[in-house]
Design a protein around this motif. Structure first.
Motif, mmCIF file in Angstrom:
data_model
loop_
_atom_site.group_PDB
_atom_site.id
_atom_site.type_symbol
_atom_site.label_atom_id
_atom_site.label_comp_id
_atom_site.label_asym_id
_atom_site.label_seq_id
_atom_site.Cartn_x
_atom_site.Cartn_y
_atom_site.Cartn_z
ATOM 1 N N LEU A 113 42.051 8.532 34.474
ATOM 2 C CA LEU A 113 43.349 8.424 33.801
ATOM 3 C C LEU A 113 44.173 9.700 33.868
ATOM 4 C CD1 LEU A 113 44.233 5.759 32.510
ATOM 5 C CD2 LEU A 113 41.754 5.918 32.688
ATOM 6 N N CYS A 114 43.581 10.789 34.345
ATOM 7 C CA CYS A 114 44.296 12.060 34.431
ATOM 8 C C CYS A 114 45.556 11.988 35.300
ATOM 9 C CB CYS A 114 43.351 13.149 34.952
ATOM 10 S SG CYS A 114 44.065 14.804 34.955
ATOM 11 N N PRO A 115 45.557 11.232 36.417
ATOM 12 C CA PRO A 115 46.781 11.182 37.237
ATOM 13 C C PRO A 115 47.976 10.526 36.551
ATOM 14 C CG PRO A 115 44.860 10.516 38.534
ATOM 15 C CD PRO A 115 44.419 10.586 37.100
ATOM 16 N N HIS A 116 47.741 9.668 35.572
ATOM 17 C CA HIS A 116 48.832 8.910 34.966
ATOM 18 C C HIS A 116 49.988 9.780 34.468
ATOM 19 C CE1 HIS A 116 46.441 5.402 35.530
ATOM 20 N NE2 HIS A 116 47.104 4.646 34.687
ATOM 21 N N PRO A 117 49.735 10.765 33.595
ATOM 22 C CA PRO A 117 50.867 11.574 33.112
ATOM 23 C C PRO A 117 51.558 12.372 34.212
ATOM 24 C CG PRO A 117 48.774 12.479 32.343
ATOM 25 C CD PRO A 117 48.480 11.144 32.916
ATOM 26 N N ASP A 138 60.855 2.576 43.060
ATOM 27 C CA ASP A 138 59.805 1.569 43.159
ATOM 28 C C ASP A 138 58.482 2.153 42.673
ATOM 29 O OD1 ASP A 138 58.295 -0.631 43.741
ATOM 30 O OD2 ASP A 138 58.225 -0.268 45.906
ATOM 31 N N THR A 139 57.893 1.534 41.667
ATOM 32 C CA THR A 139 56.624 2.020 41.102
ATOM 33 C C THR A 139 55.479 1.048 41.385
ATOM 34 O OG1 THR A 139 57.137 0.992 38.968
ATOM 35 C CG2 THR A 139 57.794 3.295 39.263
ATOM 36 N N THR A 140 55.626 0.231 42.432
ATOM 37 C CA THR A 140 54.603 -0.775 42.734
ATOM 38 C C THR A 140 53.238 -0.144 42.979
ATOM 39 O OG1 THR A 140 56.282 -2.221 43.705
ATOM 40 C CG2 THR A 140 53.974 -2.672 44.272
ATOM 41 N N ALA A 141 53.221 0.926 43.794
ATOM 42 C CA ALA A 141 51.949 1.591 44.111
ATOM 43 C C ALA A 141 51.320 2.191 42.856
ATOM 44 C CB ALA A 141 52.174 2.670 45.161
ATOM 45 N N MET A 142 52.155 2.772 41.993
ATOM 46 C CA MET A 142 51.655 3.369 40.758
ATOM 47 C C MET A 142 51.077 2.304 39.831
ATOM 48 S SD MET A 142 53.759 5.743 38.049
ATOM 49 C CE MET A 142 54.394 6.730 39.396
ATOM 50 N N ARG A 143 51.769 1.176 39.742
ATOM 51 C CA ARG A 143 51.286 0.090 38.897
ATOM 52 C C ARG A 143 49.995 -0.497 39.463
ATOM 53 N NH1 ARG A 143 56.525 -3.411 36.806
ATOM 54 N NH2 ARG A 143 57.960 -1.668 36.573
ATOM 55 N N ALA A 144 49.918 -0.573 40.779
ATOM 56 C CA ALA A 144 48.697 -1.084 41.414
ATOM 57 C C ALA A 144 47.521 -0.168 41.120
ATOM 58 C CB ALA A 144 48.904 -1.218 42.922
ATOM 59 N N TYR A 145 47.760 1.154 41.147
ATOM 60 C CA TYR A 145 46.696 2.109 40.815
ATOM 61 C C TYR A 145 46.253 1.924 39.366
ATOM 62 C CZ TYR A 145 44.448 6.485 39.509
ATOM 63 O OH TYR A 145 43.574 7.409 39.010
ATOM 64 N N SER A 146 47.211 1.753 38.462
ATOM 65 C CA SER A 146 46.880 1.547 37.050
ATOM 66 C C SER A 146 46.075 0.270 36.868
ATOM 67 C CB SER A 146 48.170 1.477 36.226
ATOM 68 O OG SER A 146 47.896 1.195 34.868
ATOM 69 N N CYS A 194 54.259 6.288 23.426
ATOM 70 C CA CYS A 194 54.426 6.400 24.874
ATOM 71 C C CYS A 194 53.267 5.675 25.556
ATOM 72 C CB CYS A 194 54.463 7.866 25.297
ATOM 73 S SG CYS A 194 55.926 8.744 24.723
ATOM 74 N N GLU A 195 53.603 4.661 26.314
ATOM 75 C CA GLU A 195 52.624 3.836 26.999
ATOM 76 C C GLU A 195 52.971 3.819 28.481
ATOM 77 O OE1 GLU A 195 50.740 0.115 28.450
ATOM 78 O OE2 GLU A 195 52.868 0.593 28.371
ATOM 79 N N PHE A 196 51.968 3.779 29.338
ATOM 80 C CA PHE A 196 52.181 3.939 30.778
ATOM 81 C C PHE A 196 53.201 2.959 31.332
ATOM 82 C CE2 PHE A 196 51.177 2.839 35.171
ATOM 83 C CZ PHE A 196 51.264 4.086 35.781
ATOM 84 N N MET A 197 53.011 1.668 31.109
ATOM 85 C CA MET A 197 53.905 0.674 31.683
ATOM 86 C C MET A 197 55.296 0.753 31.084
ATOM 87 S SD MET A 197 52.583 -0.967 34.152
ATOM 88 C CE MET A 197 53.777 -2.292 34.244
#
Length: 313
Positions: free
Chosen positions: A158-162, A193-201, A181-184
């Motif tokens: 979860l470290c990459p999220h912030p 476009d945050t598709t890749a980021m959402r896919a990682y989450s 504050c919530e990721f999504m």
């Protein structure tokens, strides 16, 4: 409605709205929120004190429970005090660094709690399916290593999220329709476009809580098979009773967690309903865990009464 001081795609602060559509009821909503938070803090602190002070409770199940209680304190304290400030004082601004720390703590500690649930299921599996080797398998050293692996797993994944969120441009607004504050919630504000980021989450969620849940279910299938092979009805009842508290805690944890996760990514429900459920996920399990184990575990109950001066140990 709060007004935003947004002037840049990289704002220094975000504005937390609370529960959109229920602004007039914020003060009333704060009453159960504050009450449940106080109960969870007091309950988990007492649970930690009971386990620490009673040598007979220094067993794997209770040591994992102590880890879970500490995680409950962290995850609820990471979000609820700021939520109450929004409800009581309309203090809706939050610095971006504090916001990103909140994102990390909520998601990482939630993942860590799921790992502790799996560890507790593993303890019950060994205790029932291989009781003669229970003390040899789950030594103090093994318990410490399991706890460390669970914490490192949650922190590393979860470290990459912030850091990912901080790099995003927020070109339209810095107003977050949430109580914390919530990721999504933040990812949806980005103007890229945050598709890749959402896919990682999504992948991280599956590899942690999703996989943990599958393994817990498999462990209980094996436990139930072993229990129903026992010769006497009393032995079966006693074996199942040792698992009942963990099953109740697991249901209290995973039900709102999965509902909040899937509704945010795939569902179409009213925003205030989703936000209320997201807060139940942070409030309800930390309150219920001490109550469930305190009521259903004689050792914890008797020691707690002794600490409170209500009954001799």
């Amino acid at each position: 409605m709060a007004t935003s001081n947004w002037t840049t795609p990289h704002p220094s602060t975000f504005i937390l709205l609370g529960i959109p559509g229920l602004e007039e009821a914020h003060v009333w909503i704060s009453i159960p929120f504050c009450s449940v938070y106080i109960l969870s803090v007091v309950g988990n602190c007492l649970l930690l004190a009971v386990i620490k002070s009673e040598p007979s409770l220094h067993e794997p199940m209770y040591l994992f429970l102590a880890m879970l209680a500490f995680a409950d304190l962290v995850i609820s304290t990471a979000a609820v005090p700021k939520t109450l400030c929004i409800f009581w004082f309309r203090d809706q601004a939050i610095h971006i660094n504090a916001c990103l720390i909140q994102v990390f703590l909520v998601h990482a500690v939630g993942t860590i709690e799921s790992g502790f649930m799996l560890a507790m299921a593993f303890d019950r599996y060994v205790a029932i399916c291989n009781p003669l080797r229970h003390s040899d398998i789950l030594t103090r050293s093994a318990i410490a290593k399991i706890g460390l692996v669970v914490v490192v797993r949650g922190a590393m994944l979860l470290c990459p999220h912030p850091f990912l969120l901080k790099q995003l441009p927020y070109c339209t607004t810095n107003i977050v329709s949430h109580t914390y504050c919530e990721f999504m919630a933040l990812a949806k504000l980005a103007c890229v476009d945050t598709t890749a980021m959402r896919a990682y989450s999504l992948l991280v969620a599956f590899l942690t809580a999703g996989l943990d849940f599958i393994l817990i279910v498999l462990s209980y299938i094996l436990i139930i098979r072993a229990v129903f092979r026992l010769p006497s009805k009393e032995a079966r009842r006693k074996s199942l009773s040792t698992c009942s508290s963990h099953v109740c805690v697991m249901i209290a944890f995973y039900t709102p967690a999965f509902f909040s996760f899937f509704s945010h990514r795939f569902g179409h429900i009213a925003p205030h309903v989703h936000i209320l459920i997201a807060n139940i996920y942070l409030l309800f399990p930390p309150m219920m865990n001490p109550l469930i184990y305190g009521v259903r575990t004689p050792g914890i109950r008797q020691r707690l009464l002794h600490i409170l001066g209500l009954k001799p140990a």
